[in-house]
Design a protein around this motif. Structure first.
Motif, PDB file in Angstrom:
ATOM      1  N   PHE A  87       0.828  -1.205   0.000  1.00  0.00           N
ATOM      2  CA  PHE A  87       0.000   0.000   0.000  1.00  0.00           C
ATOM      3  C   PHE A  87       0.864   1.257   0.000  1.00  0.00           C
ATOM      4  N   GLY A  88       1.841   1.310   0.908  1.00  0.00           N
ATOM      5  CA  GLY A  88       2.709   2.477   0.987  1.00  0.00           C
ATOM      6  C   GLY A  88       3.566   2.627  -0.256  1.00  0.00           C
ATOM      7  N   LEU A  89       4.030   1.513  -0.802  1.00  0.00           N
ATOM      8  CA  LEU A  89       4.840   1.546  -2.014  1.00  0.00           C
ATOM      9  C   LEU A  89       4.049   2.172  -3.163  1.00  0.00           C
ATOM     10  N   ILE A  90       2.810   1.713  -3.327  1.00  0.00           N
ATOM     11  CA  ILE A  90       1.952   2.238  -4.396  1.00  0.00           C
ATOM     12  C   ILE A  90       1.656   3.717  -4.161  1.00  0.00           C
ATOM     13  N   ARG A  91       1.354   4.071  -2.913  1.00  0.00           N
ATOM     14  CA  ARG A  91       1.024   5.457  -2.594  1.00  0.00           C
ATOM     15  C   ARG A  91       2.201   6.391  -2.925  1.00  0.00           C
ATOM     16  N   GLY A  92       3.407   6.007  -2.516  1.00  0.00           N
ATOM     17  CA  GLY A  92       4.572   6.835  -2.796  1.00  0.00           C
ATOM     18  C   GLY A  92       4.886   6.925  -4.270  1.00  0.00           C
ATOM     19  N   VAL A 164      16.084  -0.408  -5.568  1.00  0.00           N
ATOM     20  CA  VAL A 164      15.901   0.062  -4.196  1.00  0.00           C
ATOM     21  C   VAL A 164      15.596  -1.162  -3.357  1.00  0.00           C
ATOM     22  N   VAL A 165      16.382  -1.387  -2.309  1.00  0.00           N
ATOM     23  CA  VAL A 165      16.165  -2.533  -1.438  1.00  0.00           C
ATOM     24  C   VAL A 165      16.197  -2.084   0.010  1.00  0.00           C
ATOM     25  N   SER A 166      15.523  -2.835   0.861  1.00  0.00           N
ATOM     26  CA  SER A 166      15.635  -2.602   2.298  1.00  0.00           C
ATOM     27  C   SER A 166      16.879  -3.329   2.801  1.00  0.00           C
ATOM     28  N   ALA A 299      10.414   4.527  -0.505  1.00  0.00           N
ATOM     29  CA  ALA A 299      10.909   3.636  -1.555  1.00  0.00           C
ATOM     30  C   ALA A 299      10.131   3.842  -2.843  1.00  0.00           C
ATOM     31  N   GLY A 300       8.801   3.975  -2.741  1.00  0.00           N
ATOM     32  CA  GLY A 300       7.986   4.196  -3.926  1.00  0.00           C
ATOM     33  C   GLY A 300       8.365   5.474  -4.650  1.00  0.00           C
ATOM     34  N   ARG A 301       8.591   6.525  -3.897  1.00  0.00           N
ATOM     35  CA  ARG A 301       8.983   7.803  -4.504  1.00  0.00           C
ATOM     36  C   ARG A 301      10.355   7.689  -5.172  1.00  0.00           C
ATOM     37  N   ILE A 319      20.160   1.708  -4.297  1.00  0.00           N
ATOM     38  CA  ILE A 319      19.867   2.426  -3.058  1.00  0.00           C
ATOM     39  C   ILE A 319      19.398   1.431  -2.005  1.00  0.00           C
ATOM     40  N   VAL A 320      20.008   1.495  -0.832  1.00  0.00           N
ATOM     41  CA  VAL A 320      19.651   0.624   0.288  1.00  0.00           C
ATOM     42  C   VAL A 320      18.997   1.487   1.363  1.00  0.00           C
ATOM     43  N   LEU A 321      17.761   1.152   1.701  1.00  0.00           N
ATOM     44  CA  LEU A 321      17.020   1.926   2.695  1.00  0.00           C
ATOM     45  C   LEU A 321      17.168   1.292   4.083  1.00  0.00           C
ATOM     46  N   PRO A 322      17.203   2.109   5.127  1.00  0.00           N
ATOM     47  CA  PRO A 322      17.409   1.591   6.483  1.00  0.00           C
ATOM     48  C   PRO A 322      16.218   0.781   6.978  1.00  0.00           C
ATOM     49  N   THR A 323      16.512  -0.145   7.874  1.00  0.00           N
ATOM     50  CA  THR A 323      15.469  -0.954   8.506  1.00  0.00           C
ATOM     51  C   THR A 323      15.551  -0.791  10.012  1.00  0.00           C
TER      52      THR A 323
END
Length: 342
Positions: A87-92, A164-166, A299-301, A319-323
Protein backbone atom coordinates in the motif's frame (compact mmCIF):
# COMPACT_ATOMS: atom_id res chain seq x y z
CA UNK A 1 -8.32 34.84 -41.42
CA UNK A 2 -4.97 36.40 -40.57
CA UNK A 3 -1.94 34.15 -40.88
CA UNK A 4 0.14 33.59 -37.73
CA UNK A 5 3.04 35.91 -37.16
CA UNK A 6 6.58 34.56 -37.23
CA UNK A 7 7.02 34.74 -33.43
CA UNK A 8 3.87 32.65 -32.97
CA UNK A 9 5.12 30.03 -35.42
CA UNK A 10 8.50 29.93 -33.68
CA UNK A 11 6.87 29.58 -30.27
CA UNK A 12 4.72 26.71 -31.48
CA UNK A 13 7.88 24.82 -32.48
CA UNK A 14 9.67 25.19 -29.15
CA UNK A 15 9.70 21.86 -27.33
CA UNK A 16 10.43 20.83 -23.77
CA UNK A 17 13.65 19.27 -25.04
CA UNK A 18 14.64 22.65 -26.47
CA UNK A 19 14.08 24.28 -23.08
CA UNK A 20 16.08 21.54 -21.33
CA UNK A 21 18.99 21.86 -23.78
CA UNK A 22 19.08 25.64 -23.50
CA UNK A 23 18.88 25.50 -19.69
CA UNK A 24 21.49 22.74 -19.47
CA UNK A 25 19.28 20.35 -17.47
CA UNK A 26 17.65 16.97 -18.04
CA UNK A 27 14.24 16.85 -19.70
CA UNK A 28 12.72 15.42 -16.50
CA UNK A 29 14.14 18.35 -14.50
CA UNK A 30 12.74 20.86 -16.98
CA UNK A 31 9.36 19.14 -16.81
CA UNK A 32 9.28 19.29 -13.01
CA UNK A 33 10.40 22.92 -12.98
CA UNK A 34 7.50 23.90 -15.23
CA UNK A 35 4.71 21.60 -14.06
CA UNK A 36 5.68 20.84 -10.42
CA UNK A 37 7.98 23.68 -9.32
CA UNK A 38 8.10 22.56 -5.69
CA UNK A 39 9.99 19.46 -6.81
CA UNK A 40 13.16 21.34 -7.79
CA UNK A 41 15.39 23.88 -6.09
CA UNK A 42 14.49 27.55 -6.36
CA UNK A 43 17.55 28.50 -8.48
CA UNK A 44 16.86 25.69 -10.96
CA UNK A 45 13.16 26.53 -11.08
CA UNK A 46 13.80 30.22 -11.81
CA UNK A 47 16.45 29.40 -14.40
CA UNK A 48 14.28 26.91 -16.33
CA UNK A 49 11.22 29.12 -16.18
CA UNK A 50 13.24 32.08 -17.41
CA UNK A 51 14.61 30.07 -20.33
CA UNK A 52 11.13 28.79 -21.20
CA UNK A 53 9.73 32.32 -21.19
CA UNK A 54 12.59 33.65 -23.33
CA UNK A 55 12.11 30.87 -25.89
CA UNK A 56 8.35 31.30 -25.88
CA UNK A 57 7.68 27.74 -24.70
CA UNK A 58 4.04 26.92 -23.96
CA UNK A 59 3.62 24.04 -21.54
CA UNK A 60 1.20 21.26 -22.43
CA UNK A 61 1.31 18.00 -20.48
CA UNK A 62 0.31 15.68 -23.29
CA UNK A 63 2.51 17.46 -25.81
CA UNK A 64 5.40 17.19 -23.38
CA UNK A 65 4.98 13.43 -23.28
CA UNK A 66 4.85 13.09 -27.04
CA UNK A 67 7.56 15.55 -28.01
CA UNK A 68 10.04 13.93 -25.61
CA UNK A 69 9.35 10.56 -27.28
CA UNK A 70 7.70 9.16 -24.19
CA UNK A 71 4.28 8.01 -23.16
CA UNK A 72 2.65 9.69 -20.15
CA UNK A 73 2.29 6.36 -18.31
CA UNK A 74 4.51 4.25 -16.07
CA UNK A 75 3.83 0.73 -14.79
CA UNK A 76 4.29 -0.64 -11.27
CA UNK A 77 4.00 -4.42 -11.00
CA UNK A 78 3.66 -5.87 -7.48
CA UNK A 79 3.74 -9.51 -6.42
CA UNK A 80 0.53 -9.27 -4.38
CA UNK A 81 -1.66 -6.18 -4.53
CA UNK A 82 -3.60 -7.37 -1.46
CA UNK A 83 -0.50 -7.40 0.75
CA UNK A 84 -0.66 -4.26 2.94
CA UNK A 85 3.10 -3.90 2.57
CA UNK A 86 2.50 -2.72 -0.99
CA UNK A 87 0.00 0.00 0.00
CA UNK A 88 2.71 2.48 0.99
CA UNK A 89 4.84 1.55 -2.01
CA UNK A 90 1.95 2.24 -4.40
CA UNK A 91 1.02 5.46 -2.59
CA UNK A 92 4.57 6.84 -2.80
CA UNK A 93 5.10 5.78 -6.40
CA UNK A 94 1.77 7.19 -7.55
CA UNK A 95 2.39 10.55 -5.87
CA UNK A 96 5.84 10.87 -7.42
CA UNK A 97 4.65 9.80 -10.87
CA UNK A 98 1.80 12.30 -10.73
CA UNK A 99 4.19 15.06 -9.68
CA UNK A 100 6.29 14.34 -12.77
CA UNK A 101 3.24 14.42 -15.06
CA UNK A 102 2.77 10.65 -15.45
CA UNK A 103 -0.10 8.27 -14.83
CA UNK A 104 0.84 5.11 -12.90
CA UNK A 105 -0.63 1.77 -13.95
CA UNK A 106 -0.71 -0.93 -11.23
CA UNK A 107 -0.39 -4.60 -12.14
CA UNK A 108 -0.85 -7.57 -9.79
CA UNK A 109 1.45 -10.47 -10.67
CA UNK A 110 0.04 -12.81 -7.99
CA UNK A 111 3.49 -14.09 -6.99
CA UNK A 112 3.79 -15.59 -10.48
CA UNK A 113 6.59 -15.12 -13.00
CA UNK A 114 4.14 -16.09 -15.77
CA UNK A 115 1.68 -13.34 -14.81
CA UNK A 116 4.53 -10.85 -14.46
CA UNK A 117 5.83 -11.76 -17.91
CA UNK A 118 2.36 -11.42 -19.42
CA UNK A 119 1.86 -7.97 -17.85
CA UNK A 120 5.23 -6.79 -19.17
CA UNK A 121 4.48 -8.03 -22.68
CA UNK A 122 1.05 -6.39 -22.79
CA UNK A 123 2.15 -3.08 -21.31
CA UNK A 124 5.52 -2.79 -23.02
CA UNK A 125 4.31 -0.63 -25.90
CA UNK A 126 2.01 1.50 -23.74
CA UNK A 127 4.27 2.67 -20.90
CA UNK A 128 7.49 4.64 -20.62
CA UNK A 129 9.06 2.26 -18.10
CA UNK A 130 8.55 -0.36 -15.42
CA UNK A 131 8.94 -0.51 -11.65
CA UNK A 132 9.02 -4.19 -10.71
CA UNK A 133 8.45 -4.92 -7.02
CA UNK A 134 9.78 -8.27 -5.76
CA UNK A 135 10.10 -9.48 -9.33
CA UNK A 136 9.97 -13.24 -9.86
CA UNK A 137 11.47 -13.08 -13.37
CA UNK A 138 14.97 -14.53 -13.94
CA UNK A 139 17.85 -12.10 -14.39
CA UNK A 140 18.20 -12.63 -18.15
CA UNK A 141 14.53 -11.79 -18.79
CA UNK A 142 14.79 -8.63 -16.69
CA UNK A 143 17.82 -7.52 -18.71
CA UNK A 144 15.98 -8.27 -21.96
CA UNK A 145 13.00 -6.21 -20.82
CA UNK A 146 15.34 -3.35 -19.87
CA UNK A 147 16.58 -3.23 -23.46
CA UNK A 148 13.05 -2.32 -24.56
CA UNK A 149 11.94 -0.07 -21.70
CA UNK A 150 13.70 1.33 -18.60
CA UNK A 151 13.32 -1.02 -15.63
CA UNK A 152 13.80 -0.28 -11.92
CA UNK A 153 13.65 -3.00 -9.26
CA UNK A 154 12.34 -3.01 -5.70
CA UNK A 155 13.66 -5.64 -3.25
CA UNK A 156 15.59 -7.28 -6.06
CA UNK A 157 19.05 -6.67 -7.46
CA UNK A 158 20.40 -7.44 -10.93
CA UNK A 159 23.74 -6.14 -12.19
CA UNK A 160 23.22 -3.15 -14.45
CA UNK A 161 19.68 -2.29 -13.33
CA UNK A 162 18.68 0.46 -10.87
CA UNK A 163 17.22 -0.85 -7.62
CA UNK A 164 15.90 0.06 -4.20
CA UNK A 165 16.16 -2.53 -1.44
CA UNK A 166 15.63 -2.60 2.30
CA UNK A 167 18.71 -3.37 4.40
CA UNK A 168 18.24 -7.10 5.01
CA UNK A 169 21.68 -7.46 6.56
CA UNK A 170 21.04 -4.92 9.28
CA UNK A 171 17.53 -6.28 9.79
CA UNK A 172 19.03 -9.70 10.48
CA UNK A 173 21.51 -8.19 12.92
CA UNK A 174 18.77 -6.39 14.85
CA UNK A 175 16.59 -9.50 15.10
CA UNK A 176 19.46 -11.65 16.32
CA UNK A 177 20.65 -9.04 18.82
CA UNK A 178 17.11 -8.74 20.18
CA UNK A 179 16.52 -12.48 20.52
CA UNK A 180 19.98 -13.08 21.98
CA UNK A 181 19.35 -10.41 24.63
CA UNK A 182 16.17 -12.29 25.57
CA UNK A 183 18.13 -15.50 26.07
CA UNK A 184 17.16 -17.31 22.86
CA UNK A 185 19.73 -19.81 21.65
CA UNK A 186 17.77 -21.26 18.73
CA UNK A 187 15.36 -20.01 16.09
CA UNK A 188 13.58 -21.25 12.99
CA UNK A 189 13.34 -19.13 9.86
CA UNK A 190 10.05 -19.74 8.05
CA UNK A 191 10.95 -19.00 4.44
CA UNK A 192 8.88 -17.40 1.70
CA UNK A 193 8.68 -18.24 -2.01
CA UNK A 194 11.73 -20.07 -3.33
CA UNK A 195 12.09 -17.58 -6.21
CA UNK A 196 11.87 -14.48 -4.00
CA UNK A 197 15.28 -12.77 -4.01
CA UNK A 198 14.69 -11.06 -0.69
CA UNK A 199 13.94 -14.40 0.99
CA UNK A 200 17.50 -15.51 0.34
CA UNK A 201 18.84 -12.20 1.63
CA UNK A 202 16.88 -12.46 4.88
CA UNK A 203 17.82 -16.08 5.41
CA UNK A 204 21.53 -15.44 4.86
CA UNK A 205 21.57 -12.41 7.15
CA UNK A 206 19.92 -14.32 9.99
CA UNK A 207 22.32 -17.24 9.59
CA UNK A 208 25.37 -14.96 9.52
CA UNK A 209 24.57 -12.98 12.65
CA UNK A 210 23.17 -15.97 14.50
CA UNK A 211 26.46 -17.78 13.92
CA UNK A 212 28.35 -14.88 15.48
CA UNK A 213 26.00 -14.90 18.48
CA UNK A 214 26.15 -18.64 19.01
CA UNK A 215 22.48 -19.10 18.09
CA UNK A 216 21.35 -22.18 16.18
CA UNK A 217 19.26 -21.46 13.08
CA UNK A 218 16.97 -23.87 11.26
CA UNK A 219 15.35 -22.96 7.96
CA UNK A 220 12.00 -24.39 6.93
CA UNK A 221 9.84 -23.77 3.88
CA UNK A 222 9.13 -22.43 1.38
CA UNK A 223 5.73 -21.27 2.53
CA UNK A 224 3.12 -19.14 0.79
CA UNK A 225 3.61 -15.59 2.16
CA UNK A 226 -0.02 -15.36 3.27
CA UNK A 227 -2.16 -15.74 6.37
CA UNK A 228 -3.18 -19.19 5.12
CA UNK A 229 0.46 -20.20 4.74
CA UNK A 230 0.97 -19.48 8.42
CA UNK A 231 -0.86 -22.61 9.59
CA UNK A 232 1.57 -25.07 8.03
CA UNK A 233 4.49 -22.82 8.92
CA UNK A 234 3.49 -22.76 12.59
CA UNK A 235 3.16 -26.53 12.83
CA UNK A 236 6.52 -27.12 11.17
CA UNK A 237 8.16 -24.36 13.21
CA UNK A 238 6.91 -25.86 16.46
CA UNK A 239 8.18 -29.29 15.44
CA UNK A 240 11.69 -27.86 15.08
CA UNK A 241 11.81 -27.34 18.86
CA UNK A 242 13.33 -23.84 18.72
CA UNK A 243 12.26 -21.00 21.02
CA UNK A 244 11.71 -18.35 18.31
CA UNK A 245 10.09 -18.29 14.88
CA UNK A 246 11.10 -15.64 12.33
CA UNK A 247 8.72 -15.43 9.37
CA UNK A 248 9.47 -14.24 5.83
CA UNK A 249 6.83 -11.52 6.07
CA UNK A 250 4.13 -10.21 8.39
CA UNK A 251 1.24 -11.96 6.66
CA UNK A 252 2.96 -15.30 7.26
CA UNK A 253 3.85 -14.29 10.84
CA UNK A 254 0.27 -13.24 11.66
CA UNK A 255 -0.96 -16.54 10.23
CA UNK A 256 1.53 -18.27 12.55
CA UNK A 257 0.16 -16.31 15.54
CA UNK A 258 -3.39 -17.34 14.65
CA UNK A 259 -2.41 -21.01 14.46
CA UNK A 260 -0.48 -20.88 17.73
CA UNK A 261 -3.47 -19.33 19.47
CA UNK A 262 -5.69 -22.11 18.09
CA UNK A 263 -3.23 -24.70 19.45
CA UNK A 264 -3.11 -23.04 22.87
CA UNK A 265 0.59 -22.14 22.53
CA UNK A 266 1.45 -19.02 24.51
CA UNK A 267 3.25 -16.23 22.66
CA UNK A 268 5.79 -15.19 23.79
CA UNK A 269 5.62 -17.42 26.87
CA UNK A 270 6.40 -20.63 24.96
CA UNK A 271 7.67 -19.29 21.65
CA UNK A 272 8.51 -15.84 20.28
CA UNK A 273 7.48 -14.70 16.78
CA UNK A 274 9.06 -12.05 14.53
CA UNK A 275 7.97 -10.81 11.10
CA UNK A 276 9.15 -8.51 8.31
CA UNK A 277 7.46 -5.45 6.73
CA UNK A 278 5.48 -3.84 9.61
CA UNK A 279 2.23 -3.99 7.64
CA UNK A 280 -1.02 -2.33 8.64
CA UNK A 281 -2.50 -4.53 11.38
CA UNK A 282 0.78 -5.91 12.70
CA UNK A 283 0.49 -3.67 15.76
CA UNK A 284 -3.03 -4.75 16.75
CA UNK A 285 -3.03 -8.47 16.02
CA UNK A 286 -2.81 -10.74 19.09
CA UNK A 287 -0.26 -10.32 20.45
CA UNK A 288 1.10 -7.25 18.61
CA UNK A 289 3.86 -8.45 16.29
CA UNK A 290 7.54 -7.62 16.63
CA UNK A 291 8.60 -6.85 13.07
CA UNK A 292 11.12 -5.08 10.84
CA UNK A 293 10.01 -1.83 9.24
CA UNK A 294 11.44 0.17 6.33
CA UNK A 295 10.37 3.48 4.73
CA UNK A 296 8.19 1.88 2.05
CA UNK A 297 6.46 5.05 0.86
CA UNK A 298 9.87 6.69 0.45
CA UNK A 299 10.91 3.64 -1.55
CA UNK A 300 7.99 4.20 -3.93
CA UNK A 301 8.98 7.80 -4.50
CA UNK A 302 12.64 6.91 -4.99
CA UNK A 303 11.79 4.19 -7.51
CA UNK A 304 9.96 6.66 -9.74
CA UNK A 305 12.86 9.12 -9.53
CA UNK A 306 15.25 6.35 -10.58
CA UNK A 307 12.97 5.38 -13.44
CA UNK A 308 12.86 8.95 -14.73
CA UNK A 309 16.64 9.15 -14.40
CA UNK A 310 16.92 5.95 -16.44
CA UNK A 311 14.70 7.54 -19.09
CA UNK A 312 17.26 10.35 -19.29
CA UNK A 313 20.13 7.86 -19.64
CA UNK A 314 21.65 8.36 -16.22
CA UNK A 315 23.81 5.70 -14.55
CA UNK A 316 21.98 2.90 -12.75
CA UNK A 317 21.90 3.41 -8.98
CA UNK A 318 21.53 0.97 -6.13
CA UNK A 319 19.87 2.43 -3.06
CA UNK A 320 19.65 0.62 0.29
CA UNK A 321 17.02 1.93 2.70
CA UNK A 322 17.41 1.59 6.48
CA UNK A 323 15.47 -0.95 8.51
CA UNK A 324 14.32 -0.81 12.13
CA UNK A 325 13.07 -3.63 14.36
CA UNK A 326 9.85 -2.60 16.10
CA UNK A 327 9.71 -4.60 19.33
CA UNK A 328 6.19 -5.51 20.44
CA UNK A 329 4.57 -8.19 22.56
CA UNK A 330 5.20 -11.24 20.35
CA UNK A 331 8.80 -11.55 21.58
CA UNK A 332 9.92 -12.21 25.13
CA UNK A 333 12.40 -14.17 27.24
CA UNK A 334 13.21 -17.62 25.90
CA UNK A 335 11.22 -20.45 27.41
CA UNK A 336 13.10 -23.47 28.75
CA UNK A 337 14.03 -25.69 25.83
CA UNK A 338 11.41 -28.33 25.44
CA UNK A 339 10.54 -30.94 22.87
CA UNK A 340 7.32 -30.17 21.07
CA UNK A 341 5.57 -32.88 19.13
CA UNK A 342 2.28 -31.92 17.55
Amino acid sequence: MNSPTKPEVAAAKVTLADVADEAGVAVSTASRALSNPDRVSAPTRHHVQSVAMRLGYRHNRMATALEADRTPMLALLVADVTNPHNFGLIRGAEAQARAAGYTLIIGNTQESSEFERAHAERLGSAVAGFVLASSRLPDDELLELAELRPVVLYNRQVAGLPSVVSDSADAGRQIIDHLAALGHRSLTYLGGPANAWVDGERSRALAEFAGRAGIKVMTRGPFAPTLEGGSAAADIGLASGTTALVAFNDLLAIGVLQRLQHLGIEVPGEVSVVGFDDIFGSDFCHPPLSTVTAPVEQAGRTLIDLLLDARDGRTAARIVLPTVLRVRDSTGPAAAAASRSR
